[in-house]
Enzyme design. Structure first.
Site, PDB file in Angstrom:
ATOM      1  N   ARG A  36       0.801  -1.332  -0.169  1.00 50.10           N
ATOM      2  CA  ARG A  36       0.295   0.509   0.348  1.00 50.10           C
ATOM      3  C   ARG A  36       0.628   0.946   0.239  1.00 50.10           C
ATOM      4  NH1 ARG A  36      -3.139  -1.641   5.648  1.00 50.10           N
ATOM      5  NH2 ARG A  36      -1.338  -1.907   5.964  1.00 50.10           N
ATOM      6  N   ALA A  83      12.052   4.589   4.657  1.00 48.04           N
ATOM      7  CA  ALA A  83      11.553   5.476   5.283  1.00 48.04           C
ATOM      8  C   ALA A  83      10.464   3.734   6.217  1.00 48.04           C
ATOM      9  CB  ALA A  83      10.311   6.247   5.769  1.00 48.04           C
ATOM     10  N   ALA A  84      10.578   2.849   6.433  1.00 50.39           N
ATOM     11  CA  ALA A  84      10.007   1.473   6.479  1.00 50.39           C
ATOM     12  C   ALA A  84       9.829   1.204   7.752  1.00 50.39           C
ATOM     13  CB  ALA A  84      10.493   0.911   5.558  1.00 50.39           C
ATOM     14  N   ALA A  93       7.812   9.300   9.835  1.00 50.31           N
ATOM     15  CA  ALA A  93       6.963   8.917   8.903  1.00 50.31           C
ATOM     16  C   ALA A  93       5.215   8.662   9.084  1.00 50.31           C
ATOM     17  CB  ALA A  93       7.120   7.554   8.919  1.00 50.31           C
ATOM     18  N   ALA A  94       4.831   8.349  10.296  1.00 48.71           N
ATOM     19  CA  ALA A  94       3.377   8.652  10.557  1.00 48.71           C
ATOM     20  C   ALA A  94       3.444  10.133  11.479  1.00 48.71           C
ATOM     21  CB  ALA A  94       2.943   7.445  11.366  1.00 48.71           C
ATOM     22  N   ASP A 147       7.830  -7.323  -6.103  1.00 46.82           N
ATOM     23  CA  ASP A 147       7.185  -7.179  -4.795  1.00 46.82           C
ATOM     24  C   ASP A 147       6.823  -8.882  -5.336  1.00 46.82           C
ATOM     25  OD1 ASP A 147       5.349  -8.286  -3.249  1.00 46.82           O
ATOM     26  OD2 ASP A 147       5.051  -5.981  -2.093  1.00 46.82           O
ATOM     27  N   HIS A 190      12.724   8.995  12.570  1.00 44.70           N
ATOM     28  CA  HIS A 190      10.836   8.164  12.284  1.00 44.70           C
ATOM     29  C   HIS A 190       9.649   8.764  12.587  1.00 44.70           C
ATOM     30  CE1 HIS A 190      10.105   3.958  13.385  1.00 44.70           C
ATOM     31  NE2 HIS A 190       9.354   4.566  12.653  1.00 44.70           N
ATOM     32  N   GLU A 211      16.924   2.570  17.847  1.00 41.10           N
ATOM     33  CA  GLU A 211      16.430   4.203  17.909  1.00 41.10           C
ATOM     34  C   GLU A 211      16.338   4.234  19.357  1.00 41.10           C
ATOM     35  OE1 GLU A 211      13.263   4.502  15.534  1.00 41.10           O
ATOM     36  OE2 GLU A 211      14.147   4.227  13.462  1.00 41.10           O
TER      37      GLU A 211
END
Length: 522
Positions: A145, A225-226, A275-276, A165, A273, A256
């Site tokens: 996604r 960024a995963a 990204a979210a 993938d 960190h 981290e």
């Protein structure tokens, strides 16, 4: 029914809950004193739901986590109590994709470095000149996604996009205008910039290591960024210092908070960190988790459940022993396939077929996707994952029994090759048995480490294989052999006590057998 909102979520989520249930927003009362009053609880990351707390929750039916991770929830304890644990993994998709693109642009144009220099009074136009992204090739490893959203945005920047993938159907690549590559190595050699969006598994741990970097183009760039552990950070430092790679942009790290040598390199863009970390993502998480709580309490489908959902007790009595079998057969079928699945058929034979077997189909998909897609997989969302990836799913039921009273068969079509495995359950525990594989009848208990060897039927093969594993210090726990006819093709299946070493795998494959497959079930 009563719902406890323990931590702040979007007001729209609270209102949705209030439209259906009695809701208390209470962040302060001792949780162990009040948890037994509620049918559902909504939390974020600060609340810890331990086994002790869950044991006090006599009424609790669902735990809603407004976010992705559920590390603060004892999921095993909840599952044992029949409590659904649901999260909101899709809430961060847009934010994570935008963070990736932001890192990509910042890396290409040296924006953070130029900003810092100017803030310090240095006007350094020539030092921080960058590259254009238009016309460059972006390689996306992991086309789930988030990877797909990154690709859409990169295409808007006039980049060429290639992606890898094995668990996404070809038509999805075509729909998005993205070129599909068959191997990671092919992608690494084609991309000017590589971005990572894979799940973290034993197979993908340090996916980008020294060997992978050596296959990348000279002067290529890396974005992550995963998951931090997808990258061997020491190898990345070496590659940037040597000039093999032009730079990297990282939002995640193997440990981290991070304080290592990557921070010393001017060619590296870093963020902690993030990204979210957007208001929209956090608000979206609240609404999504509220929808999940409503579905759970109303008896609907909880699409983001991270554990086995509550099902009707009558169905569980019939299907329950076969759910883990279906999952293991799905994992074995994928492990035996030479390529990614395009079609998965799940068939039930015998009296079992008279039940609603959709849960078995979902369990087989759950097993097939475990550790192979970029999200938590469970028996509820596995069919959705298959649909998202363009994988055809077929469910079959046949009252006529086969080799056993009840049999489950999983057939997987992969690039023209069909792999079929079947099995049953034996005893009250129950024990899971493999009944057939690759066109051969096999009667053997399923085990964590399994080896499948196809070869021309001839004397001495079993002895040679047994001696090889013995010399390698690995015990063969169980073995079954089947053949089409005397002197025809044979299949040897055996389980071993520990995973085979790389040397043993190579040695067995060098013996000249028709086919050798190692399947790890955990």
């Amino acid at each position: 029914m009563r719902v406890l909102v323990r931590e702040p979520i979007a007001e729209a989520g609270v209102e949705l809950l209030r439209s259906r249930f009695d809701v208390d927003v209470d962040p302060d009362s001792p949780l162990e004193d009040v948890i037994d009053r509620y049918d559902a609880i909504v939390i974020r990351s600060a609340t810890r739901l331990t086994a002790d707390v869950i044991d006090r929750a006599q009424r609790l039916k669902v735990i809603g986590r407004a976010g992705v991770g559920v590390d603060n929830v004892d999921v095993d304890a909840a599952t044992r109590r029949g409590i659904v644990v649901a999260n909101a993994p899709e809430s961060t998709i847009v934010s994570a994709a935008e963070q990736t693109i932001g890192l990509l642009v910042a890396l290409a144009r040296n924006i953070p470095q130029a900003h810092a220099a100017l803030k310090e009074g240095r006007w350094e136009r020539s030092r921080w000149s960058g590259i254009e992204l238009a016309g460059k090739t972006l390689g996306v490893i992991g086309f789930g996604r988030i990877g797909q959203q990154v690709a859409r945005r990169a295409l808007g920047l006039a980049m060429n996009v290639v992606a890898y993938d094995p668990f996404v159907g070809r038509e999805r690549f075509r729909e998005l205008g993205v070129d599909q590559v068959e191997t990671v190595e092919e992608l690494l050699g084609a991309a000017d910039v590589v971005t990572l969006h894979s799940p973290l598994t034993d197979e993908t741990h340090r996916l980008i290591d020294r060997d992978a970097i050596a296959q990348m183009r000279d002067g290529a760039r890396l974005v992550n960024a995963a998951r931090g552990a997808l990258v061997d950070e020491d190898a990345l430092v070496e590659a940037i210092r040597s000039g093999k790679l032009a730079g990297a942009a990282l939002d995640v790290f193997s440990a981290e908070p991070y304080a290592g040598p990557l921070l010393e390199l001017d060619q590296v863009v870093v963020t902690p960190h993030l990204a979210a970390s957007t208001g929209e993502a956090q608000d979206r998480a609240g609404v999504i988790v509220a929808e999940q709580v409503v579905a759970a309490l109303d008896g609907g489908v909880v699409t983001n459940a991270v554990n086995i959902p509550i099902v009707d007790q009558a169905d569980l009595e019939v299907l329950g022993p076969f759910i883990p079998l279906a999952a293991q057969l799905g994992r074995i079928a994928v492990g035996l396939a030479a390529g990614p699945p395009r079609r998965i058929a799940v068939a039930a034979y015998g009296p079992l077929s008279e039940s609603d077997t959709r849960l078995l189909t979902a369990a087989a998909l759950n097993g097939a996707f475990q550790g192979r897609v970029d999200q938590i997989v469970n028996v509820v969302n596995a069919p959705v994952i298959a649909a998202e990836r363009g994988i055809e799913v077929v469910e079959e039921r046949n009252r006529a029994s086969r080799d056993y009273t009840n049999t489950i068969e999983v057939r997987l079509l992969s690039d023209g090759e069909e792999i079929a495995v079947s099995g049953t359950t034996i005893g009250p525990e129950p024990r899971l048995f493999l009944g057939g594989a690759l066109g051969f009848g096999i009667d053997m208990e399923i085990a964590p480490h399994m080896v499948f060897v196809r070869y021309p039927d001839q004397p001495g093969v079993i002895g040679r294989v047994g001696a090889m594993f013995g010399d390698g210090g690995i015990n063969i726990a169980n073995m079954a052999v089947s053949r089409t006819k005397e002197g025809g093709e044979a299949l040897m299946v055996f389980s071993i006590d520990t995973a085979a070493t790389t040397e043993l795998v190579d040695a067995l494959r060098d013996m000249g057998f028709d086919d050798v497959r190692f399947v790890e079930l955990g």
